[in-house]
Design a protein around this motif. Structure first.
Motif, short mmCIF file in Angstrom:
data_model
loop_
_atom_site.label_atom_id
_atom_site.label_comp_id
_atom_site.label_asym_id
_atom_site.label_seq_id
_atom_site.Cartn_x
_atom_site.Cartn_y
_atom_site.Cartn_z
N MET A 127 48.19 46.95 29.87
CA MET A 127 46.93 47.50 29.72
C MET A 127 45.36 46.42 29.38
O MET A 127 45.93 45.52 28.22
CB MET A 127 46.15 48.84 28.70
N PRO A 128 45.06 45.66 30.21
CA PRO A 128 43.63 44.94 29.78
C PRO A 128 42.51 45.95 28.90
O PRO A 128 42.31 46.40 28.10
CB PRO A 128 42.65 45.53 31.53
N ASP A 129 42.22 44.41 28.40
CA ASP A 129 41.09 45.25 27.00
C ASP A 129 39.78 44.10 27.52
O ASP A 129 39.82 43.64 28.51
CB ASP A 129 41.72 44.19 26.09
N LYS A 130 38.69 45.04 26.09
CA LYS A 130 37.78 44.39 26.17
C LYS A 130 37.37 43.13 27.01
O LYS A 130 36.06 43.05 27.25
CB LYS A 130 36.65 45.18 25.31
N ARG A 131 37.88 42.58 26.08
CA ARG A 131 37.51 40.74 25.99
C ARG A 131 38.15 40.15 27.62
O ARG A 131 37.17 39.53 28.06
CB ARG A 131 38.43 40.47 24.82
N ILE B 86 37.60 41.20 30.15
CA ILE B 86 37.26 42.31 31.35
C ILE B 86 35.41 41.56 30.88
O ILE B 86 34.61 40.98 32.00
CB ILE B 86 36.59 44.49 30.82
N LEU B 87 34.92 41.94 29.32
CA LEU B 87 33.89 40.54 29.76
C LEU B 87 33.49 39.10 29.77
O LEU B 87 32.54 38.77 30.54
CB LEU B 87 33.53 41.09 27.94
N GLU B 88 34.96 38.78 30.22
CA GLU B 88 35.22 37.19 30.68
C GLU B 88 35.04 37.27 31.32
O GLU B 88 34.36 36.04 31.78
CB GLU B 88 36.87 36.62 29.81
N LEU B 89 35.50 37.54 32.48
CA LEU B 89 35.54 38.41 33.80
C LEU B 89 33.61 38.80 34.19
O LEU B 89 32.98 37.89 35.01
CB LEU B 89 36.73 39.23 34.30
N LEU B 90 33.34 39.70 33.25
CA LEU B 90 32.13 39.61 33.81
C LEU B 90 31.36 38.15 33.82
O LEU B 90 30.32 37.69 34.75
CB LEU B 90 31.39 40.92 33.29
N ASP B 91 31.12 37.33 32.76
CA ASP B 91 30.85 36.20 32.07
C ASP B 91 30.95 34.71 34.06
O ASP B 91 29.62 34.28 33.75
CB ASP B 91 31.13 36.04 30.57
N GLN B 92 32.16 35.21 34.15
CA GLN B 92 32.70 35.05 35.19
C GLN B 92 31.85 35.07 36.29
O GLN B 92 31.58 33.93 37.38
CB GLN B 92 33.40 34.43 35.61
N GLY B 93 31.56 36.10 36.54
CA GLY B 93 30.05 36.40 37.52
C GLY B 93 31.47 37.44 38.65
O GLY B 93 30.24 37.97 39.62
N ARG C 119 25.31 47.20 25.60
CA ARG C 119 25.97 46.15 24.38
C ARG C 119 26.48 45.37 26.76
O ARG C 119 25.77 45.18 27.44
CB ARG C 119 27.09 47.86 24.80
N ALA C 120 27.61 44.83 25.91
CA ALA C 120 27.58 43.51 26.91
C ALA C 120 27.61 44.29 28.12
O ALA C 120 29.23 45.26 27.42
CB ALA C 120 28.12 42.12 26.69
N GLY C 121 28.69 44.03 29.30
CA GLY C 121 28.55 44.34 30.54
C GLY C 121 27.61 45.94 30.84
O GLY C 121 28.57 46.55 31.99
N VAL C 122 26.83 46.54 30.37
CA VAL C 122 26.65 47.82 30.30
C VAL C 122 25.79 47.41 31.94
O VAL C 122 24.56 46.57 32.07
CB VAL C 122 25.33 48.14 29.21
N LEU C 123 26.08 48.39 33.07
CA LEU C 123 24.28 47.97 34.21
C LEU C 123 23.25 48.85 34.12
O LEU C 123 23.54 49.80 33.32
CB LEU C 123 25.41 48.69 35.14
N PRO C 124 22.39 48.92 34.53
CA PRO C 124 21.25 49.20 33.59
C PRO C 124 21.34 50.82 35.04
O PRO C 124 21.12 51.58 34.39
CB PRO C 124 20.08 48.34 34.96
#
Length: 102
Positions: free
Chosen positions: A1-5, A7-14, A53-58
């Motif tokens: 199971m993927p974890d928060k870290r 997913i947030l790293e992938l978001l940071d990669q764009g 929070r990090a990752g939250v969409l508007p």
């Protein structure tokens, strides 16, 4: 199971949640929930602190759990229904006539 870290790293990669879901083999709404702690289906109140929070969409997170999102206000059938409802509302018709708008 993927974890928060992860997913947030992938978001940071764009990457977006749909791409992340394909990479990790989980639904996009689940990726959003893991990253943010907020359900994508708006099944929970999103407070100011949660929006920060990090990752939250508007907005429009519902599309992460239901990609067949439809805007019914653009439907001719909905417009016809609204016209019928307005025409059948005697009180509103009287108010429009009284104000000179009807």
């Amino acid at each position: 199971m993927p974890d928060k870290r992860q997913i947030l790293e992938l978001l940071d990669q764009g990457r977006d949640y749909h791409e992340i879901s394909r990479l990790l083999g989980i639904p996009p709404g689940q990726a959003y929930l893991i990253a943010t702690g907020v359900p994508a289906d708006n099944g929970d109140a999103v407070t100011r602190s949660r929006r920060e929070r990090a990752g939250v969409l508007p907005s429009r997170t519902q599309r992460l759990v239901n990609d067949r999102e439809v805007n019914p206000t653009s439907s001719p059938r909905v417009h016809a229904w609204i016209r019928r409802r307005a025409a059948d509302d005697a009180q509103m018709q009287r108010a429009a006539r009284a104000s000179g708008q009807g």
